[in-house]
Write an enzyme that holds these catalytic residues in place. Sequence first.
Site, PDB file in Angstrom:
ATOM      1  N   HIS A 181       0.807  -1.227   0.000  1.00 45.56           N
ATOM      2  CA  HIS A 181       0.000   0.000   0.000  1.00 45.56           C
ATOM      3  C   HIS A 181       0.836   1.271   0.000  1.00 45.56           C
ATOM      4  O   HIS A 181       0.305   2.363  -0.073  1.00 45.56           O
ATOM      5  CB  HIS A 181      -0.967   0.013   1.185  1.00 45.56           C
ATOM      6  CG  HIS A 181      -0.291   0.246   2.515  1.00 45.56           C
ATOM      7  ND1 HIS A 181       0.468  -0.719   3.139  1.00 45.56           N
ATOM      8  CD2 HIS A 181      -0.237   1.324   3.318  1.00 45.56           C
ATOM      9  CE1 HIS A 181       0.939  -0.241   4.272  1.00 45.56           C
ATOM     10  NE2 HIS A 181       0.535   1.001   4.408  1.00 45.56           N
TER      11      HIS A 181
HETATM   12  C1  UD1 Z   1      -2.127   4.735   7.087  1.00 48.07           C
HETATM   13  C2  UD1 Z   1      -0.783   5.110   7.693  1.00 48.07           C
HETATM   14  C3  UD1 Z   1       0.250   4.046   7.347  1.00 48.07           C
HETATM   15  C4  UD1 Z   1      -0.234   2.664   7.695  1.00 48.07           C
HETATM   16  C5  UD1 Z   1      -1.583   2.427   7.024  1.00 48.07           C
HETATM   17  C6  UD1 Z   1      -2.130   1.050   7.330  1.00 48.07           C
HETATM   18  C7  UD1 Z   1      -0.272   7.520   7.816  1.00 48.07           C
HETATM   19  C8  UD1 Z   1       0.582   8.579   7.264  1.00 48.07           C
HETATM   20  N1  UD1 Z   1      -0.275   6.351   7.162  1.00 48.07           N
HETATM   21  O1  UD1 Z   1      -1.972   4.785   5.670  1.00 48.07           O
HETATM   22  O2  UD1 Z   1       1.431   4.325   8.074  1.00 48.07           O
HETATM   23  O3  UD1 Z   1       0.699   1.710   7.250  1.00 48.07           O
HETATM   24  O4  UD1 Z   1      -2.490   3.431   7.497  1.00 48.07           O
HETATM   25  O5  UD1 Z   1      -3.337   0.809   6.707  1.00 48.07           O
HETATM   26  O6  UD1 Z   1      -0.911   7.734   8.818  1.00 48.07           O
HETATM   27  N2  UD1 Z   1      -9.362   4.931   3.161  1.00 48.07           N
HETATM   28  C9  UD1 Z   1     -10.510   4.175   3.079  1.00 48.07           C
HETATM   29  N3  UD1 Z   1     -11.070   3.756   4.258  1.00 48.07           N
HETATM   30  C10 UD1 Z   1     -10.556   4.044   5.464  1.00 48.07           C
HETATM   31  C11 UD1 Z   1      -9.388   4.826   5.538  1.00 48.07           C
HETATM   32  C12 UD1 Z   1      -8.797   5.246   4.373  1.00 48.07           C
HETATM   33  O7  UD1 Z   1     -11.011   3.894   2.003  1.00 48.07           O
HETATM   34  O8  UD1 Z   1     -11.123   3.596   6.488  1.00 48.07           O
HETATM   35  C13 UD1 Z   1      -8.734   5.385   1.905  1.00 48.07           C
HETATM   36  C14 UD1 Z   1      -9.052   6.829   1.628  1.00 48.07           C
HETATM   37  O9  UD1 Z   1      -9.183   6.985   0.242  1.00 48.07           O
HETATM   38  C15 UD1 Z   1      -7.804   7.550   2.100  1.00 48.07           C
HETATM   39  C16 UD1 Z   1      -6.717   6.523   1.797  1.00 48.07           C
HETATM   40  O10 UD1 Z   1      -7.337   5.261   2.021  1.00 48.07           O
HETATM   41  O11 UD1 Z   1      -7.607   8.769   1.467  1.00 48.07           O
HETATM   42  C17 UD1 Z   1      -5.501   6.655   2.661  1.00 48.07           C
HETATM   43  O12 UD1 Z   1      -5.857   6.611   4.040  1.00 48.07           O
HETATM   44  P1  UD1 Z   1      -4.897   7.277   5.139  1.00 48.07           P
HETATM   45  O13 UD1 Z   1      -5.458   7.055   6.490  1.00 48.07           O
HETATM   46  O14 UD1 Z   1      -4.602   8.674   4.754  1.00 48.07           O
HETATM   47  O15 UD1 Z   1      -3.542   6.481   4.963  1.00 48.07           O
HETATM   48  P2  UD1 Z   1      -3.225   4.938   4.711  1.00 48.07           P
HETATM   49  O16 UD1 Z   1      -2.708   4.791   3.316  1.00 48.07           O
HETATM   50  O17 UD1 Z   1      -4.337   4.058   5.151  1.00 48.07           O
END
Ligand code: UD1
Length: 369
Positions: A211
């Site tokens: 990811h």
């Molecule tokens: C976050 C953490 C990362 C961790 C990962 C595990 C940071 C900087 N990154 O990354 O260190 O390894 O979690 O999963 O904090 N989204 C959904 N559903 C959700 C949450 C997110 O669809 O419940 C999608 C959204 O489009 C969002 C994207 O995932 O914009 C990224 O989510 P975000 O929480 O910003 O970071 P992760 O890539 O999940």
Amino acid sequence: MVRFAIVAGARPNFMKIAPILRQLDERDGVETALIHTGQHYDRNLSDVFFEELGIRKPDVSLGVGSGSHAQQTADVMVAIEKVLLESAERGEPFDRLIVVGDVNSTMAAAIAATKLHVPVAHVEAGLRSFDRTMPEEINRLVTDAISDLLLCSEPAGVENLLGEGHGESSVHLVGNVMIDTLLTQVERAKSQSTLKRLGLNPGEYGVVTLHRPSNVDEKNTLSGLLAVLTEISERMPLVFPVHPRTRARIESFGLASILESSSAVKLLDPQGYLDFLCLTSQARVIVTDSGGLQEESTALGVPCLTMRANTERPITCDGGTGTLIGSDAEALRANLEAVLEGDYKQGVCPELWDGKAATRIADVLLGTQ
Ligand code: UD1
């Protein structure tokens, strides 16, 4: 009465807070408040972990959701500040805030609390990839710089912090609290029907998770990795629970057809804790860019091909089952071959990854109050 606020926001936080909360709640004279920032909000990335790990409902849910890094960090800061101010106004101020890991919620909560003079303890302190292009590295550096209690999972964390000038009295090697949860749950996980449902046999398949932007945000890199995985799957079936971010990239780059060319790559939605541990604990190999999974692989003794150019968890490669592969498709192929040939190294489980980290953390937290 000592009052702790403990913060969790994203999937990798939940397995770390579970044993800490349990320990603190068992101690006399301690009150805890669990704050969920809502950084992860999908059922599969959040609620399932609460249910399976027996974590109580959050006392406070901030519901911040997704956004740019600045937006998400700012939203958590504003919301946490409000919670801390209101608790002080009620005459129930927190004596300490506890944060875990390296996600945006971790750093944001630490900043808000420190500015209100609520001291912060950071669990999993001191880890450094020395790669400031990773958002998590910035989160780690900032959180450690302003936390007054630094609880480390491996010796490299201690060395890094002392090297950065932190005093010895604030740095404690407590071990890996995420492994507390793994050891508590692994037998229960193995008894799940996950493998049967997916038509897999123990020791005969690989698990893939990707990811990080370095692997999934660039079309050529992602398509090269998917091509190798598809090819290897002809000899060893692969299960690939897909993070929402990765699924979006596969779709927007039009790469689904590469994966569809092999029925032996099983794309799944993100898995709950028990189904996933059922898969990883009985896998022949794990291919991942996750931080936590590098550690879990080493604890489980399963080879881990780490799709990163560096790691903040060096113990997983020096002594553990991990090997750094970068985003290099050829290196991935060569190492998968080595696993299939039985030529891959063995690893050992690090000291203090023994299921008792939360006990040591609670001792330090209460010993310094
Ligand atoms: C976050 C953490 C990362 C961790 C990962 C595990 C940071 C900087 N990154 O990354 O260190 O390894 O979690 O999963 O904090 N989204 C959904 N559903 C959700 C949450 C997110 O669809 O419940 C999608 C959204 O489009 C969002 C994207 O995932 O914009 C990224 O989510 P975000 O929480 O910003 O970071 P992760 O890539 O999940």
